[in-house]
Design a protein around this motif. Structure first.
Motif, PDB file in Angstrom:
ATOM      1  N   ASP A  50      43.222   5.074 -30.948  1.00 49.78           N
ATOM      2  CA  ASP A  50      44.084   5.553 -32.023  1.00 49.78           C
ATOM      3  C   ASP A  50      44.309   4.494 -33.090  1.00 49.78           C
ATOM      4  O   ASP A  50      44.278   4.784 -34.282  1.00 49.78           O
ATOM      5  N   ILE A  51      44.555   3.264 -32.672  1.00 48.68           N
ATOM      6  CA  ILE A  51      44.788   2.195 -33.647  1.00 48.68           C
ATOM      7  C   ILE A  51      43.535   1.960 -34.480  1.00 48.68           C
ATOM      8  O   ILE A  51      43.605   1.810 -35.698  1.00 48.68           O
ATOM      9  N   LYS A  52      42.379   1.960 -33.825  1.00 46.06           N
ATOM     10  CA  LYS A  52      41.132   1.768 -34.576  1.00 46.06           C
ATOM     11  C   LYS A  52      40.908   2.901 -35.572  1.00 46.06           C
ATOM     12  O   LYS A  52      40.307   2.702 -36.619  1.00 46.06           O
ATOM     13  N   ASN A  53      41.395   4.102 -35.241  1.00 40.03           N
ATOM     14  CA  ASN A  53      41.223   5.254 -36.120  1.00 40.03           C
ATOM     15  C   ASN A  53      42.380   5.451 -37.086  1.00 40.03           C
ATOM     16  O   ASN A  53      42.460   6.461 -37.767  1.00 40.03           O
ATOM     17  N   GLY A  54      43.308   4.482 -37.104  1.00 46.64           N
ATOM     18  CA  GLY A  54      44.407   4.534 -38.051  1.00 46.64           C
ATOM     19  C   GLY A  54      45.556   5.445 -37.667  1.00 46.64           C
ATOM     20  O   GLY A  54      46.376   5.787 -38.501  1.00 46.64           O
TER      21      GLY A  54
END
Length: 175
Positions: free
Chosen positions: A122-126
């Motif tokens: 999720d963090i990598k995908n914003g």
């Protein structure tokens, strides 16, 4: 010095060029609260050159104002740090799970590993991590974590849970 130190920070939004070392340095000064005049004096360059570095960095980040640039860069650095910490935690949980398959501790670490994989993704995908801890969306957390277990991991978890129940051992609510 690791990849998270300010002088090594060079990423920019997709499609944009990375910051040059000079642009990174001037942004570092701005984030720390120093002025362009102080930066120029410390580096022995003109204030106009420092302003040009900021202008170039703003263009790369599509930032209208310098404060937009510094906020975006600071947030990106924090996101990168968070990703690194979550990766390390996920790898540790996976190692503990591998050494304790079939035990309650192993199942907890398998589930923890899946939670960390989900947060990393999720963090990598914003996607904001807070979405998972909002009481309104909390009901969806377990199914969301389940999607981050591989089929093999899910089967191993189910088998271990059955074995634990057969031994009449308490199964924690976190499972």
């Amino acid at each position: 010095m690791n990849a998270l130190t300010t002088t090594n920070f060079k990423s920019a939004p997709e499609g944009n060029l990375p910051l040059t070392p000079a642009e990174c340095a001037v942004v570092d000064y701005m984030i720390s609260g120093k002025t362009l005049a102080e930066y120029a004096a410390d580096k022995g360059i003109s204030k106009r050159t420092a302003e040009q570095h900021v202008s170039n960095a703003r263009k790369k980040y599509q930032a209208k104002m310098a404060y937009n640039l510094t906020a975006t860069v600071a947030a990106e650095r924090e996101r990168q740090r968070t990703v690194e910490y979550l990766k390390a935690a996920q790898e540790s949980a996976q190692l503990i799970y591998a050494g304790r398959k079939g035990t309650q501790t192993g199942i907890v670490h398998l589930r923890l590993s899946a939670v960390l994989r989900m947060l990393l993704s999720d963090i990598k995908n914003g996607i904001g991590v807070n979405a998972h801890f909002n009481p309104i969306t909390l009901e969806g957390l377990v199914p969301a974590v389940d999607r981050h277990l591989t089929d093999t991991e899910f089967e191993e978890e189910q088998e271990a849970l059955k074995a634990l129940e057969a031994k009449s051992l308490p199964v924690g609510g976190a499972l």
